[in-house]
Motif scaffolding. Structure first.
Motif, short mmCIF file in Angstrom:
data_model
loop_
_atom_site.label_atom_id
_atom_site.label_comp_id
_atom_site.label_asym_id
_atom_site.label_seq_id
_atom_site.Cartn_x
_atom_site.Cartn_y
_atom_site.Cartn_z
N ILE A 162 -1.66 -29.67 15.59
CA ILE A 162 -1.34 -31.00 15.07
C ILE A 162 -0.02 -31.48 15.66
O ILE A 162 0.98 -30.77 15.60
N GLY A 163 -0.03 -32.69 16.22
CA GLY A 163 1.19 -33.33 16.69
C GLY A 163 1.72 -34.26 15.61
O GLY A 163 0.96 -35.00 15.00
N ILE A 164 3.03 -34.20 15.37
CA ILE A 164 3.63 -34.95 14.27
C ILE A 164 4.77 -35.82 14.78
O ILE A 164 5.72 -35.30 15.40
N ALA A 165 4.71 -37.12 14.51
CA ALA A 165 5.77 -38.05 14.88
C ALA A 165 6.82 -38.04 13.77
O ALA A 165 6.59 -38.56 12.69
N ALA A 220 8.10 -42.89 18.73
CA ALA A 220 8.52 -41.49 18.60
C ALA A 220 9.20 -41.00 19.87
O ALA A 220 8.71 -41.24 20.97
N ASP A 221 10.34 -40.33 19.71
CA ASP A 221 11.01 -39.72 20.86
C ASP A 221 10.78 -38.21 20.89
O ASP A 221 11.22 -37.54 21.81
N VAL A 222 10.07 -37.72 19.87
CA VAL A 222 9.69 -36.31 19.84
C VAL A 222 8.44 -36.17 18.97
O VAL A 222 8.27 -36.91 18.00
N PHE A 223 7.57 -35.28 19.37
CA PHE A 223 6.43 -34.89 18.55
C PHE A 223 6.58 -33.40 18.26
O PHE A 223 6.74 -32.60 19.18
N ARG A 263 7.89 -31.62 21.54
CA ARG A 263 7.67 -32.29 22.82
C ARG A 263 8.50 -33.57 22.85
O ARG A 263 8.22 -34.51 22.11
N GLN A 264 9.49 -33.59 23.71
CA GLN A 264 10.33 -34.77 23.87
C GLN A 264 9.53 -35.85 24.60
O GLN A 264 8.78 -35.55 25.53
N THR A 265 9.67 -37.08 24.15
CA THR A 265 8.99 -38.20 24.77
C THR A 265 9.96 -39.36 24.91
O THR A 265 11.05 -39.34 24.32
N VAL A 266 9.57 -40.33 25.65
CA VAL A 266 10.34 -41.57 25.75
C VAL A 266 9.59 -42.60 24.94
O VAL A 266 8.41 -42.86 25.19
N PRO A 267 10.25 -43.20 23.92
CA PRO A 267 9.56 -44.22 23.13
C PRO A 267 9.03 -45.33 24.04
O PRO A 267 9.74 -45.82 24.91
N VAL A 268 7.77 -45.68 23.82
CA VAL A 268 7.14 -46.67 24.71
C VAL A 268 7.02 -48.05 24.06
O VAL A 268 6.60 -48.99 24.72
N CYS A 269 7.40 -48.17 22.80
CA CYS A 269 7.39 -49.47 22.13
C CYS A 269 8.82 -49.91 21.88
O CYS A 269 9.63 -49.16 21.33
N GLN A 270 9.12 -51.11 22.26
CA GLN A 270 10.43 -51.72 22.03
C GLN A 270 10.18 -53.01 21.27
O GLN A 270 9.69 -53.97 21.86
N GLY A 271 10.47 -53.02 19.99
CA GLY A 271 10.16 -54.19 19.18
C GLY A 271 8.66 -54.35 19.10
O GLY A 271 7.94 -53.42 18.82
N ASP A 323 -2.15 -38.83 26.49
CA ASP A 323 -2.57 -37.70 27.32
C ASP A 323 -1.70 -36.46 27.09
O ASP A 323 -2.18 -35.34 27.17
N ARG A 324 -0.41 -36.67 26.82
CA ARG A 324 0.48 -35.53 26.58
C ARG A 324 0.12 -34.79 25.30
O ARG A 324 0.54 -33.66 25.10
N LEU A 325 -0.66 -35.43 24.44
CA LEU A 325 -1.04 -34.82 23.16
C LEU A 325 -2.52 -34.44 23.12
O LEU A 325 -3.06 -34.13 22.06
N LYS A 326 -3.19 -34.44 24.29
CA LYS A 326 -4.63 -34.21 24.30
C LYS A 326 -5.02 -32.80 23.88
O LYS A 326 -6.18 -32.57 23.55
N ASP A 327 -4.09 -31.86 23.85
CA ASP A 327 -4.41 -30.51 23.37
C ASP A 327 -4.34 -30.41 21.84
O ASP A 327 -4.68 -29.37 21.28
#
Length: 122
Positions: A5-8, A22-25, A43-51, A64-68
């Motif tokens: 399970i991936g959690i934001a 989310a900047d981490v899951f 898993r560190q991520t770059v937030p893709v939504c700005q406003g 795709d990074r969470l497909k597992d």
């Protein structure tokens, strides 16, 4: 059964982030048989939504990074990226709250769903 399970989460304690912000899951491994889970990784991520703006391509890359993961828990998610995750076989649930409570609610749901499949084979 065992699930990934991936959690934001902003702090590893609560499910409190919108998928695209989310900047981490936090990735947990859960067992619905004994209703337990353990942390596996972050898993560190770059937030893709700005406003209200986002880049669809980057949202799909994040999916795709969470497909597992079998499941992803978030506070909110848009339908487009929910569909992208589903194409990878990952289901998303909006279950804000303490991670422990949200994971247990998910596992209970999964167990009930599995029981329904056993009693109603279609």
């Amino acid at each position: 059964m065992k699930y990934k399970i991936g959690i934001a989460s902003s702090d590893g304690k609560v499910v409190n982030l919108h998928f695209g912000r989310a900047d981490v899951f936090y990735i947990v491994e859960a067992d619905s048989g004994n209703m337990t889970f353990r942390y596996g990784e972050s898993r560190q991520t770059v937030p893709v939504c700005q406003g209200q703006q986002h880049d669809d391509h980057k949202l799909y890359e994040l999916a795709d990074r969470l497909k597992d993961c079998d499941y992803v828990l978030v506070s909110h998610i848009g339908e487009g990226v929910r569909a992208a995750l589903a194409k990878n076989g990952t289901l998303v649930f909006e279950l804000p709250g303490f991670i422990e409570d949200s994971v247990k609610r998910l596992l209970l749901y999964v167990e009930v769903e599995n029981c329904m499949k056993l009693t109603n084979p279609l």
